[in-house]
Scaffold this active site. Sequence first.
Site, PDB file in Angstrom:
ATOM      1  N   PRO A 121       0.825  -1.215   0.000  1.00  0.00           N
ATOM      2  CA  PRO A 121       0.000   0.000   0.000  1.00  0.00           C
ATOM      3  C   PRO A 121       0.858   1.264   0.000  1.00  0.00           C
ATOM      4  CG  PRO A 121       0.049  -0.953   2.204  1.00  0.00           C
ATOM      5  CD  PRO A 121       0.843  -1.875   1.324  1.00  0.00           C
TER       6      PRO A 121
ATOM      7  N   CYS B 229       1.537  29.595 -15.626  1.00  0.00           N
ATOM      8  CA  CYS B 229       1.021  30.039 -16.916  1.00  0.00           C
ATOM      9  C   CYS B 229       0.461  28.887 -17.736  1.00  0.00           C
ATOM     10  CB  CYS B 229       2.129  30.740 -17.685  1.00  0.00           C
ATOM     11  SG  CYS B 229       2.940  31.964 -16.667  1.00  0.00           S
TER      12      CYS B 229
END
Length: 421
Positions: free
Chosen positions: A276, A346
Amino acid sequence: MDHFLYRNGELHAEDVAVADIAAAVGTPFYLYSTATLTRHFQLFDEALEGVDHLVCYAMKAASNQAILKTLADLGAGMDVVSGGEYARARAAGVPGEKIVFSGVGKTRSEIRAALEGGVRQFNVESEPEMRVISELAVSLGKTAPITVRVNPDVDAKTHAKIATGKSENKFGIPIARAREVYAEAARLPGIEIVGIDVHIGSQLTDLAPYELAYDKVAELTEALREDGHNISRLDLGGGLGIPYTRSNEAPPLPSDYGAMIRRTLGHLDCEIEIEPGRLIAGNAGILVSRVIYIKEGEGRRFLILDGAMNDLIRPAMYDAWHDIVPVTEPAAGVDLQPFDIVGPVCESGDTFAKGRMMPPLAEGDLVAFRSAGAYGAVMASEYNTRPLVPEVLAKGDQFAVIRKRPDFDEIINRDTIPPWL
Ligand SMILES: *Cc1c(COP(=O)(O)O)cnc(C)c1O
């Protein structure tokens, strides 16, 4: 269950006010809770109590040395997918015999480093890789323990970018060809077959695909044993999902998962490994960011944060939802307003949420992205020359910076000018 709760109207990480850490460290930053990491590891460990097992934390989810050491001290093994992760695990004090080496494209130098430093097993993903492991093991005078990762062709019913167990995915060897591949493994020098490996994907919210895959692994175990192979270890991969929203139906618990493992594989008398990552680290971390501006757009209002897609790419990459909460608890019953929550990068993809209903916020306020501990900091970049986001670990009433924010000189000085310039 996590340890990021409001106390006296302020979000805390265990016993530390998040705002105090923000004042000391600056924003944005990742903040982890030791108690949450510990609890999640122990849930898996307890789910397999009575079965010979090792929980190998999939460290690609969050691989800071302090996180690895926290888990290693609890007895965790590690699942690594690169030479860099192998080196990180060793640096955190994890012995080779507790490190499982996974990954679809292990290079010669990575394999050599693991053979020299010690490794619990290689999870082999192809025949060419198996031959290279054999050749390198022989040349080093070592024996390489291996499993073969089989692809059971089951649909994990998760996001396409994190599904790995369908035949069209690049992972593992088709289960139908497994006997042939194990026969070759048995013939190769320097290789010792120890078991079978399977990992079908990430953020699974249902046990049914696991059960389908594990039934196939059980059948294969018996077939390979009939062929005379030693199958004493089953690596069942990771992938159990976490709730990213409070309203969401709850994914299965590690205890349900453990019960299903006993039911499907318990009769085979194998050592069980599980890997996990997300369920251990995911809800054990938050990303803390500050509101720079609130901008009125055409028919929408933008919440512009100082955190961006380079710090947390999951929304841009997987359309992931993260709960975003103010660090100062909103008054009960306040009016919620829709915001587009964005960073300064951006790109239009630098959008964390659209039309998210939020309580009133002002410039300078702190917000926290919940469930950001897994696949958060590890996927961060310095795009737009934004310094790599720092990491902080809380424990009780203490906190420590576990990765500091680089300054601009450090970033720039990693570049070098060639002699002709
Ligand atoms: C990514 C990965 C894991 C961990 O997946 P989680 O969804 O984080 O639990 C385990 N094993 C392998 C081989 C992986 O690639």
